[in-house]
Design an enzyme around this catalytic site. Structure first.
Site, PDB file in Angstrom:
ATOM      1  N   SER A 177       0.804  -1.220   0.000  1.00 39.39           N
ATOM      2  CA  SER A 177       0.000   0.000   0.000  1.00 39.39           C
ATOM      3  C   SER A 177       0.837   1.271   0.000  1.00 39.39           C
ATOM      4  CB  SER A 177      -0.944   0.016   1.215  1.00 39.39           C
ATOM      5  OG  SER A 177      -0.212   0.163   2.417  1.00 39.39           O
TER       6      SER A 177
ATOM      7  N   LYS B  81       1.054   4.512   6.887  1.00 41.69           N
ATOM      8  CA  LYS B  81       0.526   5.328   5.791  1.00 41.69           C
ATOM      9  C   LYS B  81       1.172   6.711   5.858  1.00 41.69           C
ATOM     10  CE  LYS B  81      -2.622   2.107   4.913  1.00 41.69           C
ATOM     11  NZ  LYS B  81      -2.581   1.249   3.719  1.00 41.69           N
TER      12      LYS B  81
END
Length: 264
Positions: free
Chosen positions: A42, A102
Site C-alpha cells: 500500500s 501510511k
C-alpha cells in the site's frame, strides 16, 4: 554435589540473563524504536513489501498504544510531539487494532477530497508531475504471497507489471512519489466526497493510491477513517534493510540499494 550446584547456578545465571535481556529489549521497543516489517504494497514505491524498519517512537510522544497490546498505563498522550504533514506514520487501526503504516495527508480541521485521482487539501489541488513508470515482476510477494495490480493488465506470471509514477507536492512543499493503477473516475479511491478532519484526528492515505486501505474508507465499513492522535505510534525515518523474498532470513534476496534508505 558440587557439580550439581555449579550446574544449578549456571542455569539460574542463564535465566537471569535472558530475563534482563527481554526487559531491556521491551523498554527499548516501548520508548525508542519499534521494529516493523512491511507486509503489503500500500505504500509503494516509498516502502516495498519486505522492507524492515524501525519506527521512531520519540517523535510524537507516548500513549497507551506505545506498548504491545496497547497496555501502557497512560491516559491521553505524554511528552507529545506534533506530527507534520507528509510524515510516514505507523499507527494503531482504530477498529481492528492492527498496526498500519501510511502517509499523513490531513491535519485536524483540514478538508480533503480526491477527484479523478487528484488530491485536494483545503481547496488547493496538489500538483502532480509525471515521473515515468514503476515496474516490478508479476509474482507473489512477501510472506503473504500477494500479487501486484498492474495498469498494463493482463500480465502473465513473471511478466513486467507497470504502474504510473507521479511526484506529488503537498501544502508544505514536501514532495513524494505516488502510484496510479487506474483512472476510472467512479472508483472510490479516485473520486471521493469531501472529508472534514475532526479536531484531535488525522487523515492518512497510502502512496499506492489504488491499492490502499486508508482514511478514504470509514470505520463503519472497517476502514481506517479518521485516526485519533493517541493512536499514532511513531514516524518512519529510514529503511534499515529490505528482502524481496518471503522472509528476512532469505539473505540472497536482500535489496542492497535499500539499506539505510531515507524515507521521503
Amino acid at each position: 554435589m558440587a557439580e550439581k550446584t555449579k550446574a544449578g547456578d549456571s542455569l539460574m545465571e542463564t535465566i537471569k540473563t535472558i530475563f534482563w535481556a527481554l526487559i531491556i529489549a521491551g523498554v527499548f521497543r516501548t520508548l525508542f524504536f519499534q521494529p516493523f516489517w512491511i507486509p503489503t504494497g500500500s505504500m509503494k514505491d516509498t516502502l516495498l513489501i519486505g522492507d524492515f524498519l524501525f519506527v521512531n517512537k520519540m517523535a510524537y510522544g507516548y500513549s497507551r498504544h506505545s506498548c504491545p497490546f496497547s497496555a501502557c498505563p497512560i491516559s491521553g498522550r505524554i511528552w507529545a510531539g506534533e506530527p507534520e504533514r507528509g510524515d510516514v506514520v505507523v499507527f494503531r487501526h482504530p477498529v481492528t487494532g492492527a498496526d498500519f503504516v501510511k502517509r499523513l495527508i490531513g491535519m485536524p480541521g483540514d478538508t480533503i477530497q480526491v477527484t479523478n485521482g487528484q488530491l485536494t487539501v483545503n481547496g488547493t489541488p496538489y500538483p502532480q508531475q509525471d515521473a515515468g513508470l514503476f515496474t516490478e515482476i508479476k509474482e507473489p510477494q512477501g510472506s503473504q504471497g500477494t500479487e501486484p495490480a498492474c495498469s498494463n493488465a493482463p500480465v502473465e506470471q513473471g511478466g513486467i507489471c507497470e504502474k504510473q509514477r507521479l511526484i506529488e507536492t503537498d501544502l508544505s512543499g514536501r514532495s513524494y512519489a505516488t502510484l496510479n493503477v487506474s483512472d476510472f473516475p467512479n472508483r472510490h479511491q479516485d473520486s471521493t466526497n469531501v472529508y472534514n478532519v475532526p479536531e484531535g484526528h488525522y487523515f492518512f492515505m497510502g502512496d499506492n493510491r489504488d491499492n490502499s486501505q486508508d482514511s478514504r474508507v470509514s470505520q463503519q465499513l472497517m476502514g481506517v477513517g479518521y485516526v485519533p492522535y493517541e493512536n499514532l505510534i511513531g514516524r518512519v525515518d529510514r529503511v534499515m534493510f529490505s528482502s524481496a523474498g518471503r522472509s528476512l532470513f532469505y539473505f540472497w534476496t536482500w535489496r542492497s540499494d535499500r539499506f539505510f534508505k531515507k524515507v521521503e
